[in-house]
Design a protein around this motif. Sequence first.
Motif, PDB file in Angstrom:
ATOM      1  N   ILE A 178     -10.018 -33.404 -43.399  1.00  0.00           N
ATOM      2  CA  ILE A 178     -10.232 -32.824 -42.070  1.00  0.00           C
ATOM      3  C   ILE A 178     -11.002 -33.810 -41.210  1.00  0.00           C
ATOM      4  O   ILE A 178     -12.055 -34.306 -41.608  1.00  0.00           O
ATOM      5  CB  ILE A 178     -10.985 -31.485 -42.170  1.00  0.00           C
ATOM      6  CG1 ILE A 178     -10.148 -30.462 -42.941  1.00  0.00           C
ATOM      7  CG2 ILE A 178     -11.308 -30.938 -40.776  1.00  0.00           C
ATOM      8  CD1 ILE A 178     -10.839 -29.133 -43.139  1.00  0.00           C
ATOM      9  N   ASP A 179     -10.460 -34.099 -40.032  1.00  0.00           N
ATOM     10  CA  ASP A 179     -11.139 -34.930 -39.035  1.00  0.00           C
ATOM     11  C   ASP A 179     -11.757 -33.989 -38.008  1.00  0.00           C
ATOM     12  O   ASP A 179     -11.065 -33.471 -37.129  1.00  0.00           O
ATOM     13  CB  ASP A 179     -10.139 -35.884 -38.375  1.00  0.00           C
ATOM     14  CG  ASP A 179     -10.815 -36.899 -37.469  1.00  0.00           C
ATOM     15  OD1 ASP A 179     -11.949 -36.628 -37.029  1.00  0.00           O
ATOM     16  OD2 ASP A 179     -10.223 -37.951 -37.185  1.00  0.00           O
ATOM     17  N   ASN A 180     -13.055 -33.735 -38.134  1.00  0.00           N
ATOM     18  CA  ASN A 180     -13.716 -32.773 -37.254  1.00  0.00           C
ATOM     19  C   ASN A 180     -13.886 -33.305 -35.835  1.00  0.00           C
ATOM     20  O   ASN A 180     -14.097 -32.519 -34.912  1.00  0.00           O
ATOM     21  CB  ASN A 180     -15.091 -32.400 -37.824  1.00  0.00           C
ATOM     22  CG  ASN A 180     -14.980 -31.524 -39.057  1.00  0.00           C
ATOM     23  OD1 ASN A 180     -14.360 -30.467 -39.020  1.00  0.00           O
ATOM     24  ND2 ASN A 180     -15.548 -31.967 -40.167  1.00  0.00           N
ATOM     25  N   ILE A 181     -13.822 -34.623 -35.642  1.00  0.00           N
ATOM     26  CA  ILE A 181     -13.938 -35.181 -34.292  1.00  0.00           C
ATOM     27  C   ILE A 181     -12.674 -34.889 -33.490  1.00  0.00           C
ATOM     28  O   ILE A 181     -12.732 -34.437 -32.339  1.00  0.00           O
ATOM     29  CB  ILE A 181     -14.209 -36.690 -34.367  1.00  0.00           C
ATOM     30  CG1 ILE A 181     -15.561 -36.953 -35.047  1.00  0.00           C
ATOM     31  CG2 ILE A 181     -14.184 -37.310 -32.974  1.00  0.00           C
ATOM     32  CD1 ILE A 181     -15.895 -38.425 -35.200  1.00  0.00           C
ATOM     33  N   GLN A 182     -11.516 -35.120 -34.098  1.00  0.00           N
ATOM     34  CA  GLN A 182     -10.256 -34.808 -33.432  1.00  0.00           C
ATOM     35  C   GLN A 182      -9.877 -33.339 -33.569  1.00  0.00           C
ATOM     36  O   GLN A 182      -9.020 -32.855 -32.831  1.00  0.00           O
ATOM     37  CB  GLN A 182      -9.122 -35.665 -33.996  1.00  0.00           C
ATOM     38  CG  GLN A 182      -9.208 -37.136 -33.655  1.00  0.00           C
ATOM     39  CD  GLN A 182      -7.897 -37.845 -33.937  1.00  0.00           C
ATOM     40  OE1 GLN A 182      -6.812 -37.355 -33.626  1.00  0.00           O
ATOM     41  NE2 GLN A 182      -7.981 -39.017 -34.537  1.00  0.00           N
ATOM     42  N   GLY A 183     -10.488 -32.632 -34.524  1.00  0.00           N
ATOM     43  CA  GLY A 183     -10.134 -31.239 -34.745  1.00  0.00           C
ATOM     44  C   GLY A 183      -8.765 -31.084 -35.378  1.00  0.00           C
ATOM     45  O   GLY A 183      -7.986 -30.207 -34.976  1.00  0.00           O
ATOM     46  N   VAL A 220     -14.417 -22.351 -37.772  1.00  0.00           N
ATOM     47  CA  VAL A 220     -15.780 -22.759 -38.087  1.00  0.00           C
ATOM     48  C   VAL A 220     -15.805 -23.563 -39.385  1.00  0.00           C
ATOM     49  O   VAL A 220     -16.410 -24.627 -39.458  1.00  0.00           O
ATOM     50  CB  VAL A 220     -16.719 -21.539 -38.201  1.00  0.00           C
ATOM     51  CG1 VAL A 220     -18.098 -21.960 -38.696  1.00  0.00           C
ATOM     52  CG2 VAL A 220     -16.854 -20.842 -36.849  1.00  0.00           C
ATOM     53  N   ASN A 221     -15.139 -23.051 -40.417  1.00  0.00           N
ATOM     54  CA  ASN A 221     -15.048 -23.769 -41.692  1.00  0.00           C
ATOM     55  C   ASN A 221     -13.843 -23.231 -42.451  1.00  0.00           C
ATOM     56  O   ASN A 221     -13.390 -22.107 -42.214  1.00  0.00           O
ATOM     57  CB  ASN A 221     -16.329 -23.585 -42.513  1.00  0.00           C
ATOM     58  CG  ASN A 221     -16.461 -24.634 -43.604  1.00  0.00           C
ATOM     59  OD1 ASN A 221     -15.629 -25.522 -43.731  1.00  0.00           O
ATOM     60  ND2 ASN A 221     -17.506 -24.519 -44.406  1.00  0.00           N
ATOM     61  N   LYS A 251      -6.570 -20.744 -44.579  1.00  0.00           N
ATOM     62  CA  LYS A 251      -7.514 -19.642 -44.528  1.00  0.00           C
ATOM     63  C   LYS A 251      -8.882 -20.193 -44.135  1.00  0.00           C
ATOM     64  O   LYS A 251      -9.350 -21.164 -44.730  1.00  0.00           O
ATOM     65  CB  LYS A 251      -7.586 -18.931 -45.876  1.00  0.00           C
ATOM     66  CG  LYS A 251      -6.251 -18.296 -46.279  1.00  0.00           C
ATOM     67  CD  LYS A 251      -6.355 -17.501 -47.567  1.00  0.00           C
ATOM     68  CE  LYS A 251      -5.005 -16.869 -47.916  1.00  0.00           C
ATOM     69  NZ  LYS A 251      -5.076 -16.055 -49.149  1.00  0.00           N
ATOM     70  N   TYR A 252      -9.492 -19.569 -43.127  1.00  0.00           N
ATOM     71  CA  TYR A 252     -10.733 -20.099 -42.583  1.00  0.00           C
ATOM     72  C   TYR A 252     -11.633 -18.954 -42.136  1.00  0.00           C
ATOM     73  O   TYR A 252     -11.206 -17.793 -42.071  1.00  0.00           O
ATOM     74  CB  TYR A 252     -10.430 -21.032 -41.401  1.00  0.00           C
ATOM     75  CG  TYR A 252      -9.845 -20.336 -40.190  1.00  0.00           C
ATOM     76  CD1 TYR A 252     -10.648 -19.988 -39.108  1.00  0.00           C
ATOM     77  CD2 TYR A 252      -8.494 -20.012 -40.127  1.00  0.00           C
ATOM     78  CE1 TYR A 252     -10.113 -19.353 -38.003  1.00  0.00           C
ATOM     79  CE2 TYR A 252      -7.961 -19.383 -39.023  1.00  0.00           C
ATOM     80  CZ  TYR A 252      -8.775 -19.047 -37.960  1.00  0.00           C
ATOM     81  OH  TYR A 252      -8.246 -18.409 -36.872  1.00  0.00           O
ATOM     82  N   ILE A 253     -12.872 -19.303 -41.840  1.00  0.00           N
ATOM     83  CA  ILE A 253     -13.811 -18.312 -41.345  1.00  0.00           C
ATOM     84  C   ILE A 253     -14.179 -18.654 -39.913  1.00  0.00           C
ATOM     85  O   ILE A 253     -14.211 -19.819 -39.504  1.00  0.00           O
ATOM     86  CB  ILE A 253     -15.089 -18.235 -42.211  1.00  0.00           C
ATOM     87  CG1 ILE A 253     -15.803 -19.589 -42.265  1.00  0.00           C
ATOM     88  CG2 ILE A 253     -14.777 -17.721 -43.595  1.00  0.00           C
ATOM     89  CD1 ILE A 253     -17.129 -19.541 -42.986  1.00  0.00           C
ATOM     90  N   SER A 254     -14.448 -17.596 -39.134  1.00  0.00           N
ATOM     91  CA  SER A 254     -14.917 -17.740 -37.769  1.00  0.00           C
ATOM     92  C   SER A 254     -16.275 -17.062 -37.659  1.00  0.00           C
ATOM     93  O   SER A 254     -16.816 -16.563 -38.653  1.00  0.00           O
ATOM     94  CB  SER A 254     -13.908 -17.131 -36.786  1.00  0.00           C
ATOM     95  OG  SER A 254     -14.332 -17.321 -35.452  1.00  0.00           O
TER      96      SER A 254
END
Length: 405
Positions: A303-308, A93-94, A324-327
């Motif tokens: 970070i390219d959010n379109i390509q993920g 998510v971020n 490290k990220y949050i879901s």
Amino acid sequence: MGLLNESAQSYYSTNKLKSYGDYQFISLDQVIDQFIIAYVGEDNIIPKVKRTTVQFHAMRALQELSFDTLKSVKSIEVEVPPNLSVVLPQDYVNYVKLAWSDSAGIEHIIYPTSKTSNPFPIKQNDDGTYNFDIDDDGVLDSSKLTHQNTIAKSFGGALVILANTTTVTLSDTPAASTTSLGFTLPITDNTSDLSVGMYVFNRFFPYGTKITAITAGTGTIGDGGTITFDNQSINNTGLSVLADDELLFSNDLVEISDTYRKLQSHTSSTTTDDYEDETRWYAEGQRYGIDPQHVQDNGSYFIDNIQGRVFFNSTLSGKTLVLKYISDGLGTDAEMQVHKFAEEAMYKCIAYAIMSTRANVQEYIVRRFQKDRFAAVRKAKLRLSNLKLEELTQILRGKSKQIKH
């Protein structure tokens, strides 16, 4: 009535890969069941509500609490590949932090950069106009813009991929030129713009499949050339392919632009000078106005959010990356659990959501539930912050603070 449903021997002695300490959590199904028992029914606050409604608001509450209240930070460890690109996690998510770990296991924070990106490179003609001929056969194929580094090819014959095949025959796509009688001329060889080592992208082939051999077309109907791949197709039976299905070819495993390609090839000049000798004294006072975000040699990313994907600069190639990220806590059934410190906050969030979306509910009642929710979330956040007096005391001992204890 005890809540433990497993014996101590089973908990400590079971020889399997498992997660311990699950007593601190309560499942989302239990939260929904207990909410319906305590809050719904005759003589209760909510006389009647559907279970699906409670389930929806419970999942939304878990999502919102996962972002800033619950301990929902996840982490993965991967090695940065030579293409300097890493796929974002499936339930991402971020991000919280990106770092690389050294030989001692110490994490070095990687800082994001806003001075570069990976824009979509549009395929253009020599005069600068946009090119819509995606397969270079002289015929306009698409009304959408195409990638300058991608070549599309259509299948030949009966548009069929054989089971577990490593070869595909291309079609002899009609060319733009026509004869005096108005007939279109087929392309004898549809593989002339392809080369061994190019990657192929299609739902029937594994990711990373490459071309190992190319056989030119013979000029017969339906034969525009045959391509051999290093991986078999993933279909177990012969499949009829849709008429608009294509094979996409590229020299890059990831869609990249010229801008990012230059960043990949650029070698950053870093220094490990300890500034204890006279080699840097000549620069004294000359670093005024320097941008602090670039005064570090840990590397950078965007970070390219379109390509993920996460893209890195060349200094991070081969390093061990820690992401490290949050879901949102809803990725799998096993994740749908709430820490017991936040159990009451879940009930208050669900109750407020139901009452605030109902008709004919007086405003003072809605505000009461809103205040209850705010207080419960605040209390849960304080509990989950896990502040310990001894740890705070040890930290503040080195901060010129007089601690009495």
